[in-house]
Each structure stands twice: as C-alpha cells, then as structure tokens.
Design a protein around this motif. Structure first.
Motif, PDB file in Angstrom:
ATOM      1  N   ARG A 295     -28.093  15.121   6.877  1.00 46.49           N
ATOM      2  CA  ARG A 295     -27.145  14.980   8.481  1.00 46.49           C
ATOM      3  C   ARG A 295     -27.870  14.844   9.191  1.00 46.49           C
ATOM      4  O   ARG A 295     -28.146  15.285   9.467  1.00 46.49           O
TER       5      ARG A 295
ATOM      6  N   ASP B  31     -28.678  24.934   5.794  1.00 44.30           N
ATOM      7  CA  ASP B  31     -26.940  25.342   6.990  1.00 44.30           C
ATOM      8  C   ASP B  31     -27.477  25.936   8.282  1.00 44.30           C
ATOM      9  O   ASP B  31     -26.678  25.912   9.337  1.00 44.30           O
TER      10      ASP B  31
ATOM     11  N   ASP C 260     -26.086  23.016  11.894  1.00 44.35           N
ATOM     12  CA  ASP C 260     -25.282  24.337  13.385  1.00 44.35           C
ATOM     13  C   ASP C 260     -26.577  23.622  14.762  1.00 44.35           C
ATOM     14  O   ASP C 260     -25.716  23.280  15.629  1.00 44.35           O
TER      15      ASP C 260
HETATM   16 MG    MG Z   1     -22.723  25.630   7.882  1.00 44.13          MG
END
Ligand code: MG
Ligand code: IPM
Length: 366
Positions: free
Chosen positions: A108, A247, A251
């Motif tokens: 990411r 995770d 965000d």
């Molecule tokens: Mg997520």
C-alpha cells in the motif's frame, strides 16, 4: 504490444462504480499504446451471496487462477454488520481469495498529490513529500489463525494470532527488496513487548535484515507507530507489519493522502496479483455516483507497473490524475472548503477528466 487477461471483481457498493471507471482508463491507455486488455467479470461478496449463496463462487476462483491480473472493487454490505449471527459474509470471499491465491504481501503506497495538501486533516507542512510503502502480511496472523470460534454457551470467543518464521521471512524479503530501490529504510512494526508472535516476527526480520546490509532496519511498537505516523510521517520509508496492524495503520495513513478515495493497493504472492482501492464498499454513498474513482484508477496504474512492467503507461495515468487535480477538479470526499461549483465532479465526470488528460498527452506527443 501486450495481450492480457484481466478478471474484474467489481463486488459491492461503490466497487461497481469505481471499477467501471478503472476499466475505461485501462482500455484507453491500452488503445493508446497498442495493448490488448481483455476483461472478464466475476462475482464476489454480497452480490455473489445473493446470486449463488457463496461469497466466493468456485467459478470466480477458477477465472482468477487463469488471469494475468485481477482488478477488485470492494466487498461488504451493511446488512451483515449488525448481524453477528450471519454465517455467510461478504468479507469471507475476500479473505478466501487472498488465501487461495496466496497473496501474502499487501503493498500500500502512501503518497500525497501536491494539490491535495490542503484536503488532509493534517497540516500541510507535516505532509509535504511523504512517501511511504506499506508491506502488510495478508494471509496469516489473527485473520487466519485457528482456533477461531465461539464457545458452546456463546459467552466466550477466541481468535488466534499465529505466525511462522517462513511467513514472516517471505514478506520481509519483499519489503527489504523494495527498500533497496528506495531510501533503504525498513521500519518493522510489532508489539514485541507483549506478544510472543511479535517476538518471533522481530527475531525473523532481524535475521532477514542480515542479507540486506545496505538497508537500515528499525523496530517500532504498533501503538508508538500509530502516533509517529501522524506526528512525523516523513520519517518512514518502507513499513513492514503483520495483518491486523497493517489493516489499522493503513487506514490511518490514508488520511495522509487526503482521503481513502486516493489509495491503491496490490496484493501479491507468487503468481497472479490483485489490485484494489483500499477503501471499502461505502454503502452510505453507493449508487449515488459520487464516489472517488481515483483509488481504483491508481490501482490499474499499479497493475500496469507491477504485473505487466508497463512503467511508462503507469506514470502517464498518475500524471493525468495529477493534472486533473491541478486543474482544481475534485470529488466530494476531497473537495475541501470553498470549492467552486463547476469544479465538483461526480464519479463518471472525474473518470472522464482523467481520460481527457490522457488523450491530451497523446495529442501533444504526435
Ligand atoms: Mg482495512
Ligand atoms: C482491507 C479491508 C479488509 C481487511 C476487510 C474488508 C476484510 O479492511 O482490505 O483493509 O480487513 O483486510
């Protein structure tokens, strides 16, 4: 000239709207450079449950295993969120896809388009020049460990956070290799002051680091990392972490990029990769045609780069987006205050602007 088969899993909510835009952009860039991209649609998530009872039908998995790359929208539907008793859930489809295709490394990138400096909730001077690459482990950890169950009387529940050295090693190698092409820094994030699995993580990352003497490795506890990320995000280059920490931190990091609507991700393993925006199905705005398609469009840029080695094409898409933002065009999520009315675009209009910018590039060249 390239010929590629791309499976599109639009999924739920705004996933449908944004993947359509991403496909349009992919078709255009393909036509411009003489590549043939063939698309095949497949079901996953709530739409798949509705149609077949299965969040990841065998047919989808079969198609995916034959694809050169997979473009994913989003999965999730509010009808399951407040129903803990639901046995079948859209997210199970996504998790099974990741596991079946062994997509153990979720990449990411967190970068900020200059023109969005003001649409973040953080101060521009903290954000300018941020460039972070997250490597989130995606097929193990607390998402997949067993046992994971509810006790017979319903009064107790258990999830298991488990990692093996092999699982840590393979993602660590990917992170270190990426760091070699960047600022040569890896920050590994864990909770080794409390968790045994984190102590194994840290020990293994230290071992892998020996093979990359040029890369400087630091370790950070996840609580501190979540604080450092908004205090001074520029200190990070490559961040390497487990499934759940990754995770949550990604965000949080999306706020650096101004909006969840701006971030793309690649889930890679040993064979075919999945490209998807990091945002969810956004049921609150689904069907309204106002979602930001840029994360999905950036996801195909990532696909062109990482799966097909088409760096120039990928860069052109990013530049096109940069130009559109520079012209002041915004979707509602990145609009900020005082945006002139004629600059506010819906999903389709934003996609068309990006395509216009791509077309303009070609005209300039020829
Ligand atoms: Mg997520
Ligand atoms: C993500 C999402 C998923 C995850 C959900 C939808 C299962 O939040 O890709 O970050 O938790 O991995």
């Amino acid at each position: 000239m390239m010929q590629k088969k791309i499976v599109v899993i639009a999924g739920d909510g705004i996933g449908q709207e944004v993947t359509r835009c991403a496909q349009d952009v992919l078709k255009l860039i393909g036509a411009q450079h003489g590549h043939q991209f063939e698309f095949d649609q497949a079901l996953m998530g709530h739409v798949a449950i509705e149609a077949t009872g299965d969040p990841l039908p065998a047919e989808t998995l079969e198609k995916c295993s034959q694809a050169d790359a997979i473009l994913l929208g989003a999965v999730g539907h509010p009808m399951y969120d407040n129903n803990p008793g639901a046995k079948v859930r859209p997210e199970q489809g996504l998790l099974k896809l990741r596991k079946s295709l062994e997509l153990f490394a979720n990449i990411r990138p967190i970068k900020l388009f200059d023109d969005l400096l003001d649409s973040s909730s953080l101060k521009p001077e903290i954000l300018q020049g941020v460039d972070i690459l997250f490597f989130r482990e995606l097929t193990s950890g607390i998402y997949f460990g067993s046992p994971r169950e509810r006790s017979a009387n319903g009064e107790e529940a258990i999830d298991t956070l488990r990692y093996t050295k092999d699982e840590v090693r393979r993602i660590a190698h990917k992170a270190f290799k990426a760091a070699m092409t960047r600022r040569k820094m890896v920050c590994s994030v864990d909770k080794a002051n409390v968790l045994e699995s984190s102590r194994l993580w840290r020990e293994t990352v230290n071992e892998v680091a020996k093979e990359y003497p040029e890369v400087s490795l630091t370790h950070m506890f996840v609580d501190n990392a979540s604080m450092q990320l908004i205090r001074d995000p520029r200190q990070f280059d490559v961040v390497l972490t487990g499934n759940m920490f990754g995770d949550i931190l990604t965000d949080e990091a999306s706020q650096i990029a101004g909006s969840m609507g701006m971030l793309a991700s690649a889930s890679t393993g040993t064979q075919t990769s999945v490209y998807e925006p990091i945002h969810g199905s956004a049921p609150d705005i689904a069907g309204k045609g106002i979602a930001n398609p840029l994360a999905a469009i950036l996801s195909v840029a990532l696909m062109l780069d990482l799966s097909f080695g088409l760096k120039e094409e990928a860069q052109q898409i990013e530049q096109a987006i940069d130009e559109v933002l520079r012209s002041g065009y915004r979707t509602i999520d990145i609009a900020g205050e005082g945006l002139p009315e004629d600059k506010l675009l819906n999903t389709q209009q934003m996609s068309e602007q990006v395509q216009q910018a791509l077309k303009a590039k070609l005209t300039l060249k020829s």
